[in-house]
Enzyme design. Sequence first.
Site, PDB file in Angstrom:
ATOM      1  N   GLN A 100     -51.255  10.424 -71.466  1.00 44.82           N
ATOM      2  CA  GLN A 100     -51.182   9.812 -71.840  1.00 44.82           C
ATOM      3  C   GLN A 100     -53.013   9.645 -73.003  1.00 44.82           C
ATOM      4  O   GLN A 100     -53.485  10.590 -72.183  1.00 44.82           O
ATOM      5  CB  GLN A 100     -51.520   8.509 -71.601  1.00 44.82           C
ATOM      6  N   TYR A 175     -58.439  -0.910 -76.538  1.00 46.28           N
ATOM      7  CA  TYR A 175     -59.240   0.148 -76.942  1.00 46.28           C
ATOM      8  C   TYR A 175     -58.867   0.953 -78.151  1.00 46.28           C
ATOM      9  O   TYR A 175     -58.713  -0.348 -79.003  1.00 46.28           O
ATOM     10  CB  TYR A 175     -57.921   1.511 -76.267  1.00 46.28           C
ATOM     11  N   ARG A 326     -50.022  -0.358 -60.130  1.00 45.24           N
ATOM     12  CA  ARG A 326     -50.910  -0.574 -58.810  1.00 45.24           C
ATOM     13  C   ARG A 326     -49.214  -0.757 -57.846  1.00 45.24           C
ATOM     14  O   ARG A 326     -50.221   0.034 -57.195  1.00 45.24           O
ATOM     15  CB  ARG A 326     -51.148  -2.723 -59.223  1.00 45.24           C
TER      16      ARG A 326
HETATM   17  C1  LIG Z   1     -56.330   1.571 -61.391  1.00 43.31           C
HETATM   18  C2  LIG Z   1     -55.781   0.942 -62.700  1.00 43.31           C
HETATM   19  C3  LIG Z   1     -55.961   2.427 -64.302  1.00 43.31           C
HETATM   20  C4  LIG Z   1     -55.401   1.713 -64.712  1.00 43.31           C
HETATM   21  N1  LIG Z   1     -55.408   3.228 -66.379  1.00 43.31           N
HETATM   22  C5  LIG Z   1     -54.567   2.984 -67.317  1.00 43.31           C
HETATM   23  C6  LIG Z   1     -54.940   4.004 -67.988  1.00 43.31           C
HETATM   24  O1  LIG Z   1     -55.254   4.816 -67.583  1.00 43.31           O
HETATM   25  N2  LIG Z   1     -54.278   3.301 -69.298  1.00 43.31           N
HETATM   26  C7  LIG Z   1     -52.879   2.634 -70.010  1.00 43.31           C
HETATM   27  O2  LIG Z   1     -52.636   2.167 -70.536  1.00 43.31           O
HETATM   28  N3  LIG Z   1     -52.591   1.256 -69.126  1.00 43.31           N
HETATM   29  C8  LIG Z   1     -53.832   1.661 -67.397  1.00 43.31           C
HETATM   30  N4  LIG Z   1     -53.901   0.865 -66.454  1.00 43.31           N
HETATM   31  C9  LIG Z   1     -52.694  -0.317 -66.487  1.00 43.31           C
HETATM   32  C10 LIG Z   1     -51.391  -0.330 -66.093  1.00 43.31           C
HETATM   33  O3  LIG Z   1     -50.907   0.775 -66.806  1.00 43.31           O
HETATM   34  C11 LIG Z   1     -50.367  -1.086 -66.336  1.00 43.31           C
HETATM   35  O4  LIG Z   1     -50.510  -0.928 -68.006  1.00 43.31           O
HETATM   36  C12 LIG Z   1     -51.395  -2.102 -65.493  1.00 43.31           C
HETATM   37  O5  LIG Z   1     -51.410  -2.427 -64.860  1.00 43.31           O
HETATM   38  C13 LIG Z   1     -49.712  -3.798 -66.021  1.00 43.31           C
HETATM   39  O6  LIG Z   1     -49.280  -3.153 -64.287  1.00 43.31           O
HETATM   40  P1  LIG Z   1     -48.789  -3.139 -62.948  1.00 43.31           P
HETATM   41  O7  LIG Z   1     -48.566  -4.770 -62.710  1.00 43.31           O
HETATM   42  O8  LIG Z   1     -47.059  -2.509 -62.756  1.00 43.31           O
HETATM   43  O9  LIG Z   1     -49.840  -2.924 -62.113  1.00 43.31           O
HETATM   44  C14 LIG Z   1     -54.470   1.114 -64.859  1.00 43.31           C
HETATM   45  C15 LIG Z   1     -54.142  -0.304 -64.227  1.00 43.31           C
HETATM   46  C16 LIG Z   1     -54.792   0.398 -63.185  1.00 43.31           C
HETATM   47  C17 LIG Z   1     -55.129  -0.945 -61.962  1.00 43.31           C
END
Ligand SMILES: Cc1cc2nc3c(=O)[nH]c(=O)nc-3n(C[C@H](O)[C@H](O)[C@H](O)COP(=O)(O)O)c2cc1C
Length: 361
Positions: A100, A175, A326
């Site tokens: 990404q 972003y 997560r």
């Molecule tokens: C620690 C952390 C780092 C993340 N880093 C990115 C990232 O680099 N790029 C991105 O698009 N989303 C990032 N996200 C968002 C996740 O990819 C995802 O969209 C969001 O956590 C919801 O999904 P989940 O409920 O499965 O955690 C991050 C989320 C967390 C918790």
Amino acid sequence: MSVLFEPVRIGNFEVRNRFVRSATYFALSDIDGFIGQASVDLIRTLAENDVGLIMTGYAYILKSGQSFPDMNGIQDDDHISGYQKMTKAVHDAGGRVVMQIAHCGIASETAARTGGDYMAVSVVDGSPDAPDYGVKPREMNDEDIEKIIEAFGQAARRVQEAGFDGVQIHGAHGYLVSQFLSPRSNQREDKWGGSLENRMRFVIEVAGSIKKQVDQDFPVMIKLGVRDYVKEGPRLTIEEGAEVARAVEKEGVCFIEISNGFQDNTNRKALLSVTKPEKEAVFLPSARDIRASTTVPLSLVGGMRSLPVMEDIIKSGAADCISICRPLIREPGLIKRWREGDTRPADCMKRMGGNLWPAAS
Ligand SMILES: Cc1cc2nc3c(=O)[nH]c(=O)nc-3n(C[C@H](O)[C@H](O)[C@H](O)COP(=O)(O)O)c2cc1C
């Protein structure tokens, strides 16, 4: 066998199952964005544990777009060899890995705090979305914007040279791509602002710049904030998000991961309090809207924790893949556990204060 373990074709390659590790910032790089063995091991572990498609953490394409000091970088050719170790490790384990790439715009905290060239799409006084890093950004001019578009293309070329299976544009979460798309942050009166056609010019040109630098069949993907989840003020609507999705598909983007643009506290809370199945899949209605206006494979991200919920999403046709973040931080072996028959929901729930519900059949 669950539909979740059926292979799927994305661009020019096949993925062994429907699970995508959504991009997750590693917090492991040095100040210039170089990765080391710990990052390779982290990604290798996910591949060895059956994750079908792994998105790396976001990597900045120019120093002016760096948010965290330990964020990955892909801003020059010196980074290629480090990432080659990562792609080899994943391929040896039978996985797929996509990088990404991002510019953080007004959220470029490191650029702001270290005296870098800190820029915004528009400088909006009193904006609830503008972070306070103790310095004011300057508004980007045409030359800055063209330079960033070109840098996305050059970064994608490096991504291909490093052996990744594809490149993903970070087009979500407030972003830079989101900042151009949303009228909350984009108040420009030139060709980059105003009408939707103008606001999406940036992402279309970014996709075009990438396509020029990589092989014709090299997969170009996007994580797209298809709407702003905010109750008040100007916002990117889902109708507009669907038009953007259609437009990037026309530009050659072959896979769209559906997420949010800007969000308010209500949405943030929804993502943070996934305590029962009814609260999962926070952006599912948006996925259905995007499905209706596009033909490329889609993945849905945001709060999915249990297999029956995920299976229903795939079977309903709302998405082809399920992206999770997560749960894989807490349990890198989650997909393997599920494949081997322990179908209890992601352990991630417990930390959210919820109770685990009975296992899926
Ligand atoms: C620690 C952390 C780092 C993340 N880093 C990115 C990232 O680099 N790029 C991105 O698009 N989303 C990032 N996200 C968002 C996740 O990819 C995802 O969209 C969001 O956590 C919801 O999904 P989940 O409920 O499965 O955690 C991050 C989320 C967390 C918790």
